[in-house]
Design an enzyme around this catalytic site. Structure first.
Site, PDB file in Angstrom:
ATOM      1  N   TRP A   1       0.854  -1.333  -0.036  1.00 43.74           N
ATOM      2  CA  TRP A   1       0.019   0.118  -0.199  1.00 43.74           C
ATOM      3  C   TRP A   1       0.817   1.553  -0.328  1.00 43.74           C
ATOM      4  O   TRP A   1       0.569   2.108  -0.458  1.00 43.74           O
ATOM      5  CB  TRP A   1      -0.981   0.225   1.499  1.00 43.74           C
ATOM      6  CG  TRP A   1      -2.353  -0.496   1.094  1.00 43.74           C
ATOM      7  CD1 TRP A   1      -2.604  -1.720   0.617  1.00 43.74           C
ATOM      8  CD2 TRP A   1      -3.494  -1.069   1.485  1.00 43.74           C
ATOM      9  NE1 TRP A   1      -3.641  -2.075   0.260  1.00 43.74           N
ATOM     10  CE2 TRP A   1      -4.158  -2.034   1.379  1.00 43.74           C
ATOM     11  CE3 TRP A   1      -3.778   0.147   2.170  1.00 43.74           C
ATOM     12  CZ2 TRP A   1      -5.673  -1.883   1.077  1.00 43.74           C
ATOM     13  CZ3 TRP A   1      -5.160   0.338   3.143  1.00 43.74           C
ATOM     14  CH2 TRP A   1      -5.939  -0.486   2.180  1.00 43.74           C
TER      15      TRP A   1
ATOM     16  N   LYS B   1      -9.108  -2.072   6.505  1.00 43.40           N
ATOM     17  CA  LYS B   1     -10.082  -3.101   6.528  1.00 43.40           C
ATOM     18  C   LYS B   1     -10.779  -3.868   7.925  1.00 43.40           C
ATOM     19  O   LYS B   1     -10.518  -3.750   8.415  1.00 43.40           O
ATOM     20  CB  LYS B   1      -8.699  -4.487   5.987  1.00 43.40           C
ATOM     21  CG  LYS B   1      -9.307  -6.059   6.252  1.00 43.40           C
ATOM     22  CD  LYS B   1      -7.898  -7.462   6.291  1.00 43.40           C
ATOM     23  CE  LYS B   1      -7.203  -6.910   5.167  1.00 43.40           C
ATOM     24  NZ  LYS B   1      -5.816  -8.082   4.881  1.00 43.40           N
TER      25      LYS B   1
END
EC number: 2.1.1.205
Length: 280
Positions: free
Chosen positions: A55, A160
């Site tokens: 990321w 998440k």
């Protein structure tokens, strides 16, 4: 051996290797950005639970496009595990639940608030779904508490989440701090997985709210739970299916798995077989 073959047939795994991403999870953030335009106007970013750094790779590549060197964004990546350096990214090996982590992050921003906080953290899955969902919820809450300390008003938080039995409680906690909370499922995330991502936009904490890592925010009143967050699928329908497997051959130099011949037996095994034959 079976796992290796399955990974090689996974389209996103192979695309990540070909394009130089550290993990296939890079495509999840890319597809979330396609849907929500997360990177627009972002100058300061925090990537929590960042290892191995896929990321952070996406952030460093996407945010520096068509930007002069003098206006490069500041990207801070935090994880308990060591992470290989990335160009344009400040990597910190710190605990996101420790109060001393906050001033260190802010010092890299010149004590200015962040525009975006992302977290792809997840526990080592045990297979006990209730336990995995609980641990994941605690990771998300820890990331949310840190995000509440560093985000500017109107900022964005992406993390998440495991869509389990008590997920409505997490949505209620997030709605206390953000005007818009959406549960998104990127196409690169397997449909067979409980994994999804909460995209929390327009940071707007209650009046008088003062975030403090020494006293994390938590809700135990289940009567405050409202409706569940809207669910949204992300990603082009023409992109590969994360649950499908594809032929291994992706270039002229590679061969399909079925065409690969098994290796011959090592010399010492041949010697043992010959000795046994002689004894018989």
């Amino acid at each position: 051996m079976g796992r290796s073959s399955k990974d090689k047939r996974d389209a996103y795994y192979r695309m990540a290797k070909e394009q130089g991403w550290r993990a296939r999870s890079a495509f999840k953030l890319l597809q979330l950005n396609e849907q929500f335009d997360l990177f627009k106007g972002v100058r300061r970013v925090v990537d929590l639970c960042a290892a191995p750094g896929s990321w952070s790779q996406v952030l460093s590549r996407e945010l520096v496009q068509n930007v002069p060197a003098s206006e490069r964004p500041t990207i801070v990546s935090v994880d308990l595990q060591p992470m290989a350096p990335l160009e344009g990214v400040c990597t910190l090996q710190l605990d996101i639940t420790h109060p001393d982590t906050l001033p260190i992050i802010l010092s890299h921003f010149g004590d200015e608030p962040a525009d975006l906080v992302v977290s792809d953290g997840a526990p080592d899955v045990t297979g006990l779904h209730d336990l995995d969902e609980y641990i994941q919820a605690q990771i998300l809450l820890a990331a949310m508490n840190l995000a509440a300390c560093v985000l500017r008003p109107g900022g964005t938080f992406v993390a998440k989440i495991f869509r389990g039995r008590d997920v409505s409680l997490l949505y209620s906690q997030l709605r206390l701090l953000f005007k818009h909370v959406t549960c998104a499922k990127p196409r690169s995330s397997r449909a067979s997985s409980l994994e999804a991502f909460v995209v929390c936009q327009d940071f707007c904490p209650p009046e008088g709210f003062k975030p403090n890592l020494k006293k994390p925010m938590c809700i135990t009143d289940y009567e405050c739970i409202g409706d569940i967050a809207p669910f949204l699928a992300c990603g082009d329908l023409n992109s590969p299916d994360a649950d499908a497997t594809y032929p291994y051959a992706v270039s002229k130099n590679s061969k399909p798995l079925d065409a690969v011949q098994p290796p011959t037996a090592p010399p010492y095994k041949k010697a043992i077989e010959m000795k046994r034959s002689a004894q018989l």
